[in-house]
Design a protein around this motif. Structure first.
Motif, PDB file in Angstrom:
ATOM      1  N   VAL A   4       0.843  -1.194   0.000  1.00 16.05           N
ATOM      2  CA  VAL A   4       0.000   0.000   0.000  1.00 16.05           C
ATOM      3  C   VAL A   4       0.879   1.245   0.000  1.00 16.05           C
ATOM      4  O   VAL A   4       1.799   1.363   0.802  1.00 16.05           O
ATOM      5  CB  VAL A   4      -0.929   0.022   1.235  1.00 16.05           C
ATOM      6  N   LYS A   5       0.571   2.171  -0.925  1.00 14.36           N
ATOM      7  CA  LYS A   5       1.261   3.452  -0.979  1.00 14.36           C
ATOM      8  C   LYS A   5       0.221   4.562  -1.019  1.00 14.36           C
ATOM      9  O   LYS A   5      -0.828   4.419  -1.642  1.00 14.36           O
ATOM     10  CB  LYS A   5       2.137   3.561  -2.222  1.00 14.36           C
ATOM     11  N   ILE A   6       0.546   5.652  -0.347  1.00  9.33           N
ATOM     12  CA  ILE A   6      -0.279   6.850  -0.411  1.00  9.33           C
ATOM     13  C   ILE A   6       0.592   7.921  -1.043  1.00  9.33           C
ATOM     14  O   ILE A   6       1.659   8.257  -0.526  1.00  9.33           O
ATOM     15  CB  ILE A   6      -0.764   7.288   0.976  1.00  9.33           C
ATOM     16  N   LYS A   7       0.133   8.430  -2.183  1.00  4.08           N
ATOM     17  CA  LYS A   7       0.899   9.423  -2.928  1.00  4.08           C
ATOM     18  C   LYS A   7       0.141  10.740  -2.964  1.00  4.08           C
ATOM     19  O   LYS A   7      -1.006  10.788  -3.390  1.00  4.08           O
ATOM     20  CB  LYS A   7       1.124   8.954  -4.364  1.00  4.08           C
ATOM     21  N   ALA A   8       0.799  11.796  -2.502  1.00  4.73           N
ATOM     22  CA  ALA A   8       0.253  13.145  -2.623  1.00  4.73           C
ATOM     23  C   ALA A   8       0.796  13.701  -3.931  1.00  4.73           C
ATOM     24  O   ALA A   8       1.997  13.891  -4.085  1.00  4.73           O
ATOM     25  CB  ALA A   8       0.687  14.007  -1.444  1.00  4.73           C
ATOM     26  N   GLY A  12      -2.341  18.399  -6.457  1.00  6.71           N
ATOM     27  CA  GLY A  12      -3.483  17.542  -6.745  1.00  6.71           C
ATOM     28  C   GLY A  12      -3.888  16.682  -5.570  1.00  6.71           C
ATOM     29  O   GLY A  12      -3.562  16.970  -4.417  1.00  6.71           O
ATOM     30  N   PRO A  13      -4.584  15.590  -5.853  1.00  4.18           N
ATOM     31  CA  PRO A  13      -5.181  14.752  -4.811  1.00  4.18           C
ATOM     32  C   PRO A  13      -4.200  13.765  -4.178  1.00  4.18           C
ATOM     33  O   PRO A  13      -3.033  13.669  -4.568  1.00  4.18           O
ATOM     34  CB  PRO A  13      -6.259  13.990  -5.582  1.00  4.18           C
ATOM     35  N   LEU A  14      -4.725  13.021  -3.224  1.00  7.28           N
ATOM     36  CA  LEU A  14      -4.020  11.875  -2.655  1.00  7.28           C
ATOM     37  C   LEU A  14      -4.463  10.633  -3.424  1.00  7.28           C
ATOM     38  O   LEU A  14      -5.662  10.420  -3.613  1.00  7.28           O
ATOM     39  CB  LEU A  14      -4.391  11.676  -1.179  1.00  7.28           C
ATOM     40  N   LEU A  15      -3.514   9.841  -3.868  1.00  4.84           N
ATOM     41  CA  LEU A  15      -3.824   8.579  -4.524  1.00  4.84           C
ATOM     42  C   LEU A  15      -3.482   7.463  -3.559  1.00  4.84           C
ATOM     43  O   LEU A  15      -2.379   7.422  -3.015  1.00  4.84           O
ATOM     44  CB  LEU A  15      -2.999   8.391  -5.798  1.00  4.84           C
ATOM     45  N   VAL A  16      -4.404   6.563  -3.337  1.00  8.96           N
ATOM     46  CA  VAL A  16      -4.148   5.387  -2.514  1.00  8.96           C
ATOM     47  C   VAL A  16      -3.996   4.222  -3.473  1.00  8.96           C
ATOM     48  O   VAL A  16      -4.914   3.904  -4.229  1.00  8.96           O
ATOM     49  CB  VAL A  16      -5.282   5.127  -1.503  1.00  8.96           C
ATOM     50  N   THR A  23      -6.714   2.717  -5.967  1.00 15.63           N
ATOM     51  CA  THR A  23      -7.999   2.246  -5.465  1.00 15.63           C
ATOM     52  C   THR A  23      -8.930   3.398  -5.110  1.00 15.63           C
ATOM     53  O   THR A  23     -10.144   3.242  -5.153  1.00 15.63           O
ATOM     54  CB  THR A  23      -7.815   1.344  -4.232  1.00 15.63           C
ATOM     55  N   VAL A  24      -8.350   4.547  -4.754  1.00 17.57           N
ATOM     56  CA  VAL A  24      -9.167   5.709  -4.408  1.00 17.57           C
ATOM     57  C   VAL A  24      -8.338   6.978  -4.619  1.00 17.57           C
ATOM     58  O   VAL A  24      -7.120   6.971  -4.467  1.00 17.57           O
ATOM     59  CB  VAL A  24      -9.703   5.617  -2.958  1.00 17.57           C
ATOM     60  N   THR A  25      -9.012   8.047  -5.007  1.00 16.53           N
ATOM     61  CA  THR A  25      -8.390   9.356  -5.180  1.00 16.53           C
ATOM     62  C   THR A  25      -9.094  10.309  -4.230  1.00 16.53           C
ATOM     63  O   THR A  25     -10.297  10.556  -4.362  1.00 16.53           O
ATOM     64  CB  THR A  25      -8.551   9.837  -6.641  1.00 16.53           C
TER      65      THR A  25
END
Length: 58
Positions: A4-8, A12-16, A23-25
């Motif tokens: 699992v990675k969380i990218k800011a 823009g948004p956070l991408l999970v 899986t989610v923005t």
């Protein structure tokens, strides 16, 4: 175990991401009409923020 990675994203948004699939923005600008999801409003309101990334593991 899932990777699992969380990218800011810059300005823009956070991408999970789970196993390299988004899986989610999530909204970071606070102006999305589909909270907590991003609807692209950050581009209209001039949202600015740095990029970052974290990995979540057990």
């Amino acid at each position: 175990m899932a990777n699992v990675k969380i990218k800011a994203i810059k300005n823009g948004p956070l991408l999970v991401e789970v196993d390299k699939k988004t899986t989610v923005t999530l909204c970071r600008c606070g102006k999305s009409s589909t909270q907590p999801s991003c609807d692209g409003t950050h581009t209209k309101v001039g949202f600015q923020a740095d990029s970052a990334e974290i990995s979540v593991t057990e």
